[in-house]
Structure formats: structure tokens, C-alpha cells
Design a protein around this motif. Structure first.
Motif, PDB file in Angstrom:
ATOM      1  N   GLN A  41      46.002 -10.731  51.661  1.00 47.31           N
ATOM      2  CA  GLN A  41      47.140  -9.989  52.218  1.00 47.31           C
ATOM      3  C   GLN A  41      48.263  -9.750  51.215  1.00 47.31           C
ATOM      4  O   GLN A  41      48.890  -8.700  51.240  1.00 47.31           O
ATOM      5  CB  GLN A  41      47.709 -10.743  53.423  1.00 47.31           C
ATOM      6  CG  GLN A  41      46.865 -10.625  54.665  1.00 47.31           C
ATOM      7  CD  GLN A  41      46.892  -9.215  55.207  1.00 47.31           C
ATOM      8  OE1 GLN A  41      47.928  -8.593  55.307  1.00 47.31           O
ATOM      9  NE2 GLN A  41      45.725  -8.689  55.527  1.00 47.31           N
ATOM     10  N   THR A  42      48.529 -10.696  50.362  1.00 44.00           N
ATOM     11  CA  THR A  42      49.645 -10.538  49.425  1.00 44.00           C
ATOM     12  C   THR A  42      49.278  -9.705  48.207  1.00 44.00           C
ATOM     13  O   THR A  42      50.158  -9.258  47.481  1.00 44.00           O
ATOM     14  CB  THR A  42      50.138 -11.918  48.941  1.00 44.00           C
ATOM     15  OG1 THR A  42      49.048 -12.612  48.338  1.00 44.00           O
ATOM     16  CG2 THR A  42      50.702 -12.722  50.093  1.00 44.00           C
ATOM     17  N   GLN A  43      48.008  -9.469  47.979  1.00 41.41           N
ATOM     18  CA  GLN A  43      47.585  -8.757  46.778  1.00 41.41           C
ATOM     19  C   GLN A  43      47.100  -7.345  47.085  1.00 41.41           C
ATOM     20  O   GLN A  43      47.569  -6.396  46.464  1.00 41.41           O
ATOM     21  CB  GLN A  43      46.478  -9.542  46.064  1.00 41.41           C
ATOM     22  CG  GLN A  43      46.168  -8.969  44.716  1.00 41.41           C
ATOM     23  CD  GLN A  43      45.165  -9.818  43.966  1.00 41.41           C
ATOM     24  OE1 GLN A  43      44.694 -10.821  44.462  1.00 41.41           O
ATOM     25  NE2 GLN A  43      44.837  -9.406  42.777  1.00 41.41           N
ATOM     26  N   LEU A  44      46.177  -7.191  48.012  1.00 41.77           N
ATOM     27  CA  LEU A  44      45.562  -5.900  48.360  1.00 41.77           C
ATOM     28  C   LEU A  44      45.297  -5.108  47.083  1.00 41.77           C
ATOM     29  O   LEU A  44      44.548  -5.541  46.232  1.00 41.77           O
ATOM     30  CB  LEU A  44      46.414  -5.145  49.363  1.00 41.77           C
ATOM     31  CG  LEU A  44      46.585  -5.824  50.729  1.00 41.77           C
ATOM     32  CD1 LEU A  44      47.500  -5.006  51.613  1.00 41.77           C
ATOM     33  CD2 LEU A  44      45.266  -6.056  51.423  1.00 41.77           C
ATOM     34  N   CYS A  45      45.937  -3.939  46.951  1.00 39.22           N
ATOM     35  CA  CYS A  45      45.726  -3.156  45.726  1.00 39.22           C
ATOM     36  C   CYS A  45      47.071  -2.736  45.135  1.00 39.22           C
ATOM     37  O   CYS A  45      47.224  -1.631  44.631  1.00 39.22           O
ATOM     38  CB  CYS A  45      44.859  -1.934  46.020  1.00 39.22           C
ATOM     39  SG  CYS A  45      44.044  -1.279  44.544  1.00 39.22           S
ATOM     40  N   TYR A  46      48.054  -3.623  45.214  1.00 31.37           N
ATOM     41  CA  TYR A  46      49.389  -3.282  44.720  1.00 31.37           C
ATOM     42  C   TYR A  46      49.426  -3.125  43.205  1.00 31.37           C
ATOM     43  O   TYR A  46      50.343  -2.531  42.670  1.00 31.37           O
ATOM     44  CB  TYR A  46      50.414  -4.315  45.180  1.00 31.37           C
ATOM     45  CG  TYR A  46      50.602  -4.312  46.676  1.00 31.37           C
ATOM     46  CD1 TYR A  46      51.042  -3.167  47.327  1.00 31.37           C
ATOM     47  CD2 TYR A  46      50.325  -5.428  47.442  1.00 31.37           C
ATOM     48  CE1 TYR A  46      51.202  -3.135  48.696  1.00 31.37           C
ATOM     49  CE2 TYR A  46      50.490  -5.413  48.816  1.00 31.37           C
ATOM     50  CZ  TYR A  46      50.930  -4.271  49.436  1.00 31.37           C
ATOM     51  OH  TYR A  46      51.080  -4.245  50.787  1.00 31.37           O
ATOM     52  N   ASN A  47      48.447  -3.656  42.500  1.00 32.49           N
ATOM     53  CA  ASN A  47      48.378  -3.492  41.049  1.00 32.49           C
ATOM     54  C   ASN A  47      47.560  -2.269  40.642  1.00 32.49           C
ATOM     55  O   ASN A  47      47.400  -2.003  39.457  1.00 32.49           O
ATOM     56  CB  ASN A  47      47.786  -4.742  40.395  1.00 32.49           C
ATOM     57  CG  ASN A  47      48.722  -5.919  40.494  1.00 32.49           C
ATOM     58  OD1 ASN A  47      49.932  -5.742  40.445  1.00 32.49           O
ATOM     59  ND2 ASN A  47      48.174  -7.103  40.647  1.00 32.49           N
ATOM     60  N   CYS A  48      47.023  -1.550  41.603  1.00 31.09           N
ATOM     61  CA  CYS A  48      46.188  -0.382  41.299  1.00 31.09           C
ATOM     62  C   CYS A  48      47.035   0.765  40.752  1.00 31.09           C
ATOM     63  O   CYS A  48      48.183   0.954  41.150  1.00 31.09           O
ATOM     64  CB  CYS A  48      45.461   0.099  42.556  1.00 31.09           C
ATOM     65  SG  CYS A  48      44.275  -1.082  43.193  1.00 31.09           S
TER      66      CYS A  48
END
Length: 105
Positions: A41-48
Motif C-alpha cells: 500500500q505505501t509503495q504501489l508505483c509511486y516511483n514509476c
């Protein structure tokens, strides 16, 4: 923006289970965004990269709206300032002429 951050990029071929859980395809493509996706939940694809690009596009639109509002406000302030300057000058001129008018009447 939602398709780039809260769910994996469409081109990756992930299978939908629920809004925050996706099943990874057997053959991940060479695209780095496909490998960065996480069901956490905290990661998902926020670094994409697709998420970052979507965020920048959204910010660009919002700043354009803000710029228009700021320019209109600046023009309004300049107009008010000019009216104030003209009114002040006219008030000083009337006072000056009143002194001279009193002497002649």
C-alpha cells in the motif's frame, strides 16, 4: 495520473484482483515501470516514471490556472493604484487652486 501511480501501467499486462492488488504477468517486459510495481500500500508505483509524468502534467495544468489568476490580480492592482494616484493628484491640485481662488473672490 491514477493509472500511473495507483495501478500498474496498462502496457505491463498485470491482472486485476482488487484496486490495490494486481497479479504480475509471467513475462515482465523490459520496461522498468513494470518491475517497479508493488502491491504494498505505501509503495504501489509511486516511483514509476509514468506516475511522475502524470504528476508533472497535472501540476503544469494547475500552475497555468494559477498564473492566469495571478496576472488578472496584478492588472487589477495596477488599475487600483493608478486610480489612487490620479485621485491624489487631483485632490492636491484642487487644494492648490482653492488658495488662489480665495484671493481673487
Amino acid at each position: 495520473m491514477q493509472s500511473g501511480c495507483c495501478k500498474p501501467p496498462t502496457k505491463c499486462g498485470y491482472t486485476f484482483v482488487n484496486p490495490t492488488y494486481w497479479i504480475s504477468p509471467i513475462n515482465n517486459s523490459e520496461d522498468m515501470d513494470c518491475m517497479k510495481w508493488s502491491n504494498e500500500q505505501t509503495q504501489l508505483c509511486y516511483n514509476c516514471d509514468s506516475c511522475k509524468a502524470g504528476l508533472l502534467a497535472t501540476l503544469r495544468i494547475e500552475w497555468r490556472k494559477a498564473n492566469v489568476i495571478l496576472i488578472v490580480t496584478l492588472v487589477a492592482l495596477i488599475v487600483v493604484y493608478l486610480f489612487g494616484c490620479f485621485a491624489f493628484r487631483n485632490a492636491k491640485t484642487e487644494e492648490l487652486f482653492r488658495k488662489y481662488k480665495q484671493g481673487y473672490t
